[in-house]
Write an enzyme that holds these catalytic residues in place. Structure first.
Site, PDB file in Angstrom:
ATOM      1  N   ARG A  46       0.838  -1.202   0.000  1.00 15.13           N
ATOM      2  CA  ARG A  46       0.000   0.000   0.000  1.00 15.13           C
ATOM      3  C   ARG A  46       0.874   1.254   0.000  1.00 15.13           C
ATOM      4  NH1 ARG A  46       2.505   2.087   3.373  1.00 15.13           N
ATOM      5  NH2 ARG A  46       2.429   2.045   5.644  1.00 15.13           N
ATOM      6  N   SER A  52      -2.679   9.839   6.681  1.00 15.28           N
ATOM      7  CA  SER A  52      -1.805   9.046   7.551  1.00 15.28           C
ATOM      8  C   SER A  52      -0.361   9.587   7.525  1.00 15.28           C
ATOM      9  CB  SER A  52      -1.909   7.607   7.083  1.00 15.28           C
ATOM     10  OG  SER A  52      -1.031   6.803   7.719  1.00 15.28           O
ATOM     11  N   LYS A  56       1.387  10.926  10.872  1.00 12.26           N
ATOM     12  CA  LYS A  56       2.669  10.366  11.332  1.00 12.26           C
ATOM     13  C   LYS A  56       3.754  11.446  11.410  1.00 12.26           C
ATOM     14  CE  LYS A  56       5.713   6.447  10.797  1.00 12.26           C
ATOM     15  NZ  LYS A  56       5.821   5.083  10.301  1.00 12.26           N
ATOM     16  N   ARG A  78       4.224  -5.744   2.625  1.00 11.24           N
ATOM     17  CA  ARG A  78       4.162  -6.690   3.741  1.00 11.24           C
ATOM     18  C   ARG A  78       4.189  -8.105   3.180  1.00 11.24           C
ATOM     19  NH1 ARG A  78      -0.226  -4.554   7.408  1.00 11.24           N
ATOM     20  NH2 ARG A  78       1.389  -3.080   8.024  1.00 11.24           N
ATOM     21  N   GLU A 114       7.945  -3.074  22.939  1.00  9.59           N
ATOM     22  CA  GLU A 114       7.281  -2.993  24.248  1.00  9.59           C
ATOM     23  C   GLU A 114       5.793  -3.380  24.152  1.00  9.59           C
ATOM     24  OE1 GLU A 114       8.647  -2.199  27.108  1.00  9.59           O
ATOM     25  OE2 GLU A 114       6.803  -1.919  28.284  1.00  9.59           O
ATOM     26  N   GLU A 140       9.520   0.481   2.823  1.00  9.23           N
ATOM     27  CA  GLU A 140       9.692  -0.409   3.975  1.00  9.23           C
ATOM     28  C   GLU A 140       9.049  -1.758   3.670  1.00  9.23           C
ATOM     29  OE1 GLU A 140       9.559   0.558   8.415  1.00  9.23           O
ATOM     30  OE2 GLU A 140       7.565  -0.291   8.053  1.00  9.23           O
TER      31      GLU A 140
HETATM   32  P1  0O2 Z   1       0.690   1.957   9.200  1.00  5.08           P
HETATM   33  O1  0O2 Z   1      -0.728   2.383   9.164  1.00  5.08           O
HETATM   34  O2  0O2 Z   1       0.863   0.487   9.312  1.00  5.08           O
HETATM   35  O3  0O2 Z   1       1.479   2.555   8.100  1.00  5.08           O
HETATM   36  P2  0O2 Z   1      11.283   0.878  11.822  1.00  5.08           P
HETATM   37  O4  0O2 Z   1      12.150   2.086  11.888  1.00  5.08           O
HETATM   38  O5  0O2 Z   1      10.304   0.878  10.692  1.00  5.08           O
HETATM   39  O6  0O2 Z   1      12.004  -0.404  11.917  1.00  5.08           O
HETATM   40  P3  0O2 Z   1       9.850   2.069  13.909  1.00  5.08           P
HETATM   41  O7  0O2 Z   1      10.926   2.981  14.333  1.00  5.08           O
HETATM   42  O8  0O2 Z   1       8.959   1.558  14.992  1.00  5.08           O
HETATM   43  O9  0O2 Z   1      10.396   0.855  13.129  1.00  5.08           O
HETATM   44  O10 0O2 Z   1       9.036   2.803  12.839  1.00  5.08           O
HETATM   45  P4  0O2 Z   1       7.596   3.281  12.899  1.00  5.08           P
HETATM   46  O11 0O2 Z   1       7.573   4.314  11.827  1.00  5.08           O
HETATM   47  O12 0O2 Z   1       7.180   3.653  14.279  1.00  5.08           O
HETATM   48  O13 0O2 Z   1       6.748   2.010  12.480  1.00  5.08           O
HETATM   49  C1  0O2 Z   1       6.759   1.589  11.172  1.00  5.08           C
HETATM   50  C2  0O2 Z   1       5.535   0.711  10.941  1.00  5.08           C
HETATM   51  O14 0O2 Z   1       5.700  -0.517  11.689  1.00  5.08           O
HETATM   52  C3  0O2 Z   1       4.225   1.257  11.465  1.00  5.08           C
HETATM   53  O15 0O2 Z   1       3.663   2.141  10.542  1.00  5.08           O
HETATM   54  C4  0O2 Z   1       3.415   0.001  11.646  1.00  5.08           C
HETATM   55  O16 0O2 Z   1       2.973  -0.493  10.400  1.00  5.08           O
HETATM   56  C5  0O2 Z   1       4.449  -0.949  12.183  1.00  5.08           C
HETATM   57  N1  0O2 Z   1       4.517  -0.867  13.649  1.00  5.08           N
HETATM   58  C6  0O2 Z   1       5.566  -0.428  14.389  1.00  5.08           C
HETATM   59  N2  0O2 Z   1       5.281  -0.529  15.703  1.00  5.08           N
HETATM   60  C7  0O2 Z   1       4.048  -1.064  15.797  1.00  5.08           C
HETATM   61  C8  0O2 Z   1       3.204  -1.432  16.912  1.00  5.08           C
HETATM   62  O17 0O2 Z   1       3.533  -1.298  18.077  1.00  5.08           O
HETATM   63  N3  0O2 Z   1       1.980  -1.938  16.595  1.00  5.08           N
HETATM   64  C9  0O2 Z   1       1.561  -2.123  15.304  1.00  5.08           C
HETATM   65  N4  0O2 Z   1       0.352  -2.635  15.099  1.00  5.08           N
HETATM   66  N5  0O2 Z   1       2.324  -1.771  14.243  1.00  5.08           N
HETATM   67  C10 0O2 Z   1       3.546  -1.255  14.485  1.00  5.08           C
HETATM   68  P5  0O2 Z   1       2.548   3.189  10.973  1.00  5.08           P
HETATM   69  O18 0O2 Z   1       2.744   4.424  10.189  1.00  5.08           O
HETATM   70  O19 0O2 Z   1       2.528   3.363  12.459  1.00  5.08           O
HETATM   71  O20 0O2 Z   1       1.197   2.519  10.589  1.00  5.08           O
END
Ligand code: 0O2
Length: 267
Positions: A46, A52, A56, A78, A114, A140
């Site tokens: 996507r 979004s 973010k 994904r 966490e 990603e």
């Molecule tokens: P959406 O709607 O899915 O796009 P990274 O640097 O990517 O290794 P980091 O620093 O946690 O990891 O990055 P980020 O930007 O916080 O998270 C990237 C994406 O990982 C998120 O995109 C989620 O898809 C997924 N993700 C990370 N942490 C969690 C979590 O605790 N729960 C869930 N359900 N998904 C998570 P978005 O933009 O948040 O959402």
């Protein structure tokens, strides 16, 4: 940014999602065609919605001007796998590819967040041929099991409902559910050979049945109607016996009949 400019900005990302999905889906099809087990079970992709991206950017304190450099998941792929072992195999496959460059990675499978979130994240650079020439974009790739995927989807909807402020009691229950998923993944890994063989058999059976049906269809033009009906009935009998060995040898016999009648099909 004006809506029209957002659309232009997001265009190369849409192209990248399309291309990457075609490439990973192609892998899936290639494995299945050769009756091999494919470590990828599902491919999803996507482009992040404008809403979004803005949400973010606010949350992560990224200015809209630097979204292109700092937000890596505007283009997201994904890859969902059946087993944890498959996830690592897929990660290795991606690292060996020459059409995408892995820039960094986070193993949230071995080291869950966490919240209980598990997935393997790869940040890649991918070149698309846009109208204004080649463009390297950030993307990603998240690699996870079916269990991790359902947990994450559910937790994500709760985050949305509670506007990123899930009550502590619910957080605890989600972490418990995540532990349950870890146990399920481990259990499934321990019987993965059995599951893999069952799955391969199912795909092989599907392929053989498709070949047989095509050949029978073709034979109608080359043998007498009565003979074609006889072959078809024999196939129904064998198919309902649910015996893969009988199905395999029937397919071989049918190939010989087709060859003798110059009625082979090209798949
Ligand atoms: P959406 O709607 O899915 O796009 P990274 O640097 O990517 O290794 P980091 O620093 O946690 O990891 O990055 P980020 O930007 O916080 O998270 C990237 C994406 O990982 C998120 O995109 C989620 O898809 C997924 N993700 C990370 N942490 C969690 C979590 O605790 N729960 C869930 N359900 N998904 C998570 P978005 O933009 O948040 O959402």
């Amino acid at each position: 940014m004006e809506i029209q400019l957002w659309r232009e900005f997001l265009d190369p990302y849409a192209l990248a999602v399309d291309e990457l999905m075609i490439k990973f889906n192609h892998l899936l099809t290639a494995y299945r065609k050769s009756d091999d087990y494919c470590p990828i079970d599902q491919v999803q992709g996507r482009v992040k919605s404008i809403a979004s991206i803005i949400e973010k950017a606010n949350r992560k304190q990224i200015s809209l001007e630097s979204v292109e450099e700092e937000m890596w998941d505007i283009c997201g792929i994904r890859l969902v796998c059946q087993f944890v072992e498959d996830c690592y195999q897929v990660v290795d496959m991606i690292k060996q590819r020459t059409d995408m460059e892995v820039v960094s990675e986070n193993d949230y499978i071995a080291f869950p967040k966490e919240s209980g979130y598990r997935s393997y994240h790869l940040r890649i650079l991918y070149t698309v041929q846009s109208v204004s020439g080649p463009k390297k974009i950030h993307a990603e790739i998240q690699v996870r099991t079916l269990g991790m995927n359902s947990w994450s989807t559910i937790e994500h909807s709760l985050q949305y409902k509670y506007r990123m402020n899930i009550p502590d009691e619910l957080k605890l229950r989600l972490r418990n559910a995540a532990d349950g998923m870890i146990a399920t993944d481990k259990e499934l890994s321990s019987i993965r050979e059995e599951i893999r063989t069952a799955r391969e058999l199912r795909f092989e059976e599907e392929r053989i049945v498709n070949d047989i049906l095509l050949t029978i269809q073709n034979l109608y033009r080359f043998v007498s109607h009565r003979e074609a009906v006889r072959i078809q009935e024999e196939f129904y009998n064998i198919y309902s016996s649910q015996n893969i060995e009988r199905l395999r040898s029937f397919a071989t016999e049918l190939d010989i009949i087709a060859e003798n009648n110059r009625a082979q099909t090209i798949n």
